[in-house]
Scaffold this motif. Structure first.
Motif, mmCIF file in Angstrom:
data_model
loop_
_atom_site.group_PDB
_atom_site.id
_atom_site.type_symbol
_atom_site.label_atom_id
_atom_site.label_comp_id
_atom_site.label_asym_id
_atom_site.label_seq_id
_atom_site.Cartn_x
_atom_site.Cartn_y
_atom_site.Cartn_z
ATOM 1 N N UNK A 271 18.754 8.822 163.894
ATOM 2 C CA UNK A 271 20.153 9.250 163.776
ATOM 3 C C UNK A 271 20.317 10.297 162.675
ATOM 4 N N UNK A 272 19.620 10.079 161.555
ATOM 5 C CA UNK A 272 19.706 11.042 160.452
ATOM 6 C C UNK A 272 19.100 12.393 160.834
ATOM 7 N N UNK A 273 17.990 12.359 161.555
ATOM 8 C CA UNK A 273 17.372 13.614 161.994
ATOM 9 C C UNK A 273 18.316 14.362 162.935
ATOM 10 N N UNK A 274 18.956 13.656 163.831
ATOM 11 C CA UNK A 274 19.909 14.297 164.760
ATOM 12 C C UNK A 274 21.089 14.877 163.986
ATOM 13 N N UNK A 275 21.581 14.141 163.001
ATOM 14 C CA UNK A 275 22.718 14.599 162.206
ATOM 15 C C UNK A 275 22.382 15.884 161.454
ATOM 16 N N UNK A 276 21.139 16.001 160.975
ATOM 17 C CA UNK A 276 20.749 17.160 160.166
ATOM 18 C C UNK A 276 20.264 18.347 161.006
ATOM 19 N N UNK A 277 20.208 18.210 162.313
ATOM 20 C CA UNK A 277 19.918 19.355 163.169
ATOM 21 C C UNK A 277 18.466 19.469 163.580
ATOM 22 N N UNK A 278 18.198 20.387 164.501
ATOM 23 C CA UNK A 278 16.884 20.496 165.143
ATOM 24 C C UNK A 278 15.762 20.870 164.170
ATOM 25 N N UNK A 279 16.082 21.488 163.052
ATOM 26 C CA UNK A 279 15.049 21.878 162.081
ATOM 27 C C UNK A 279 14.887 20.860 160.948
ATOM 28 N N UNK A 280 15.489 19.701 161.094
ATOM 29 C CA UNK A 280 15.478 18.705 160.018
ATOM 30 C C UNK A 280 14.068 18.197 159.735
ATOM 31 N N UNK A 281 13.832 17.884 158.466
ATOM 32 C CA UNK A 281 12.586 17.263 158.021
ATOM 33 C C UNK A 281 12.944 16.126 157.068
ATOM 34 N N UNK A 282 12.249 15.011 157.188
ATOM 35 C CA UNK A 282 12.556 13.843 156.375
ATOM 36 C C UNK A 282 11.363 13.414 155.526
ATOM 37 N N UNK A 283 11.662 12.963 154.303
ATOM 38 C CA UNK A 283 10.691 12.298 153.427
ATOM 39 C C UNK A 283 11.113 10.838 153.331
ATOM 40 N N UNK A 284 10.219 9.928 153.642
ATOM 41 C CA UNK A 284 10.520 8.490 153.619
ATOM 42 C C UNK A 284 9.814 7.842 152.438
ATOM 43 N N UNK A 285 10.567 7.058 151.661
ATOM 44 C CA UNK A 285 10.001 6.263 150.567
ATOM 45 C C UNK A 285 10.080 4.784 150.948
ATOM 46 N N UNK A 286 8.948 4.172 151.212
ATOM 47 C CA UNK A 286 8.917 2.749 151.546
ATOM 48 C C UNK A 286 7.588 2.145 151.101
ATOM 49 N N UNK A 287 7.524 0.837 151.141
ATOM 50 C CA UNK A 287 6.285 0.138 150.801
ATOM 51 C C UNK A 287 5.190 0.501 151.798
ATOM 52 N N UNK A 288 3.939 0.442 151.331
ATOM 53 C CA UNK A 288 2.798 0.708 152.213
ATOM 54 C C UNK A 288 2.851 -0.104 153.502
ATOM 55 N N UNK A 289 3.349 -1.342 153.417
ATOM 56 C CA UNK A 289 3.378 -2.192 154.604
ATOM 57 C C UNK A 289 4.290 -1.641 155.685
ATOM 58 N N UNK A 290 5.195 -0.744 155.325
ATOM 59 C CA UNK A 290 6.069 -0.114 156.316
ATOM 60 C C UNK A 290 5.559 1.253 156.757
ATOM 61 N N UNK A 291 5.047 2.050 155.827
ATOM 62 C CA UNK A 291 4.701 3.434 156.204
ATOM 63 C C UNK A 291 3.265 3.585 156.700
ATOM 64 N N UNK A 292 2.375 2.657 156.338
ATOM 65 C CA UNK A 292 1.008 2.713 156.848
ATOM 66 C C UNK A 292 0.954 2.130 158.253
ATOM 67 N N UNK A 293 0.202 2.728 159.131
ATOM 68 C CA UNK A 293 0.167 2.315 160.543
ATOM 69 C C UNK A 293 -0.278 0.854 160.675
ATOM 70 N N UNK A 294 0.595 0.036 161.262
ATOM 71 C CA UNK A 294 0.316 -1.400 161.407
ATOM 72 C C UNK A 294 -0.931 -1.672 162.232
ATOM 73 N N UNK A 295 -1.281 -0.739 163.112
ATOM 74 C CA UNK A 295 -2.430 -0.952 163.997
ATOM 75 C C UNK A 295 -3.757 -0.930 163.241
ATOM 76 N N UNK A 296 -3.744 -0.479 161.990
ATOM 77 C CA UNK A 296 -4.960 -0.453 161.176
ATOM 78 C C UNK A 296 -5.049 -1.663 160.251
ATOM 79 N N UNK A 297 -4.220 -2.671 160.503
ATOM 80 C CA UNK A 297 -4.209 -3.897 159.710
ATOM 81 C C UNK A 297 -4.162 -5.096 160.653
ATOM 82 N N UNK A 298 -4.158 -6.289 160.059
ATOM 83 C CA UNK A 298 -4.056 -7.515 160.844
ATOM 84 C C UNK A 298 -2.649 -7.713 161.413
ATOM 85 N N UNK A 299 -1.695 -6.893 161.002
ATOM 86 C CA UNK A 299 -0.333 -6.987 161.524
ATOM 87 C C UNK A 299 -0.324 -6.848 163.044
ATOM 88 N N UNK A 300 -1.174 -5.973 163.547
ATOM 89 C CA UNK A 300 -1.193 -5.718 164.992
ATOM 90 C C UNK A 300 -1.529 -6.976 165.774
#
Length: 445
Positions: A271-300
């Motif tokens: 929703x935020x990307x759509x609000x900021x338009x087609x050229x929007x770019x986002x930086x996300x700050x979150x814990x590793x458990x959210x931003x690191x791909x779950x498929x490379x851990x036992x989470x999968x």
């Protein structure tokens, strides 16, 4: 990690240390981030992690990376693992809106839900102050935003909805008040009593929340005097909807509640990307458990997905770069149990055989940056190795049994930043004199 895991992890440890010694580069100043900035290229999604929610260096290095991405790559906004209403106040302050707060301390002082230290800290304050000054050079519709992506602010979001509708939509206001009234008996404990009640009456307040959401979405075209406040009202309605789903899932075992939360964060990003338009770019700050791909851990194997995985799957053609963080030893702000008083806790040396221990040996105790495209095909890195994760609750004497996530590092992240020794976050509310600015503020930013 169990002892048997440690023995298995030690098999290739010397080979791994030698590889890291050849491929990881020093990280001492912002110029040492150049390989990372070059690697990001034209990517539209940059995900910056952290191995704890209370470490000074993770926040300051994320801020330095973010400053460079905003200045050099034209990134549009920052989305964080925080509540929408609280972070929206920071967003308005950083953009210089009228009546958005007289200073950063007064805005930060409104963060009052445990664990407050995650965003009510001087490290975040320094970044927001920098952002406010940076934004003064641009018209209001081009200023860089700061938004919360999380799902936990049901009560605050409902209050924000009602305050907005009181001025803009009497009909939708009545519907929102009906939904709020349905939830009143369950207000005392962050949704736990609602979760228990929903096991007996599965739909409980779902119908009322859906009615409110559909009414607000239908009327959004008429709410046009402040586009960002309209976005906020709509987002708060989605929070109410997804929080209600999250509460119902809490009572069940399994991955459902985790997945609802991370899917909500991804839909918020969309929703935020759509609000900021087609050229929007986002930086996300979150814990590793959210931003690191779950498929490379036992989470999968447990049926869990996360933000990093979903964004990679949905936006690979637009570029997604995930940057993980880790450290060998130091200190952190955390509680001993949920709701406990915040405290500075010593983080022991990483266990032998972990990723953090290997980086420590490879770097001779120095900070390092590793681009995973240099090592992704190396066989010695293809098995699961423990990678430390510290949450808002932390007991270091037990950490070897629950704080190391088996991880294939080159598949989980695109880049890894290793800080050999870290220090605790500077929290604004942690003690009576917490409003005293730390001596090193604004931490070189």
């Amino acid at each position: 990690m169990e002892a048997s895991e440690n023995r298995n992890n030690l098999i290739n440890s010397s080979e791994i240390v030698a590889l890291l010694n050849r491929t990881a580069t020093p990280l001492q100043n912002t110029e040492d981030l150049n390989p990372l900035i070059d690697h990001i290229g034209d990517a539209k999604y940059v995900l910056l992690g952290e191995a704890s929610h209370g470490t000074h260096e993770y926040y300051t290095w994320r801020a330095k990376i973010t400053q460079r991405l905003i200045q050099e790559k034209g990134f549009s906004f920052v989305g964080v693992e925080g509540d929408w209403p609280d972070c929206y106040r920071l967003n308005r302050y950083a953009k210089g809106y009228l009546d958005s707060g007289k200073d950063i301390f007064s805005v930060m002082n409104e963060f009052n839900r445990w664990p407050t230290w995650i965003w009510a800290n001087w490290e975040t304050a320094a970044f927001i102050d920098w952002l406010k000054v940076f934004n003064e050079n641009f018209p209001i519709d081009q200023r860089i935003g700061f938004y919360g992506l999380d799902i936990y602010s049901f009560r605050e979001s409902m209050n924000s909805i009602i305050q907005y509708l009181e001025k803009n939509d009497p009909k939708a206001l009545a519907i929102a008040k009906t939904a709020m009234k349905c939830f009143e008996p369950y207000n005392k404990d962050e949704g736990q009593s609602y979760a228990r009640a929903s096991s007996y009456v599965p739909e409980l307040c779902e119908k009322e929340i859906l009615h409110m959401l559909s009414e607000i979405i239908k009327n959004v075209p008429n709410y046009n005097h402040d586009a960002e406040n309209v976005l906020s009202t709509k987002q708060n309605a989605f929070i109410a909807r997804n929080a209600e789903k999250y509460y119902r899932a809490m009572i069940k075992r399994g991955s459902a509640s985790w997945n609802i939360r991370d899917e909500h964060m991804v839909s918020t990003i969309q929703r935020l990307m759509k609000f900021h338009g087609k050229d929007a770019k986002i930086i996300v700050w979150e814990h590793n458990t959210h931003i690191g791909d779950a498929r490379a851990t036992e989470m999968a194997s447990e049926g869990m997905v996360n933000v990093g995985q979903l964004l990679r799957e949905q936006n690979s053609t637009e570029g997604v770069v995930a940057v993980g963080f880790g450290s060998y030893k130091g200190s952190v702000v955390a509680g001993r149990e949920w709701g406990d008083s915040m405290r500075k806790i010593k983080v022991p040396e990483a266990v032998v055989g972990s990723w953090e221990h290997a980086f420590h040996l490879a770097g001779n105790g120095k900070n390092k940056l590793l681009l995973m495209n240099k090592v992704k095909d190396e066989k010695c890195l293809s098995s699961y190795i423990g990678h430390r994760a510290i949450g808002v609750v932390y007991n270091p004497e037990h950490e070897r049994f629950g704080n190391y996530v088996p991880t294939i590092l080159p598949k989980r992240y695109d880049v890894f930043i290793f800080i050999n020794e870290t220090s605790a976050l500077h929290h604004i509310h942690i003690q009576p004199d917490g409003n005293q600015i730390p001596e090193t503020y604004p931490f070189g930013m």
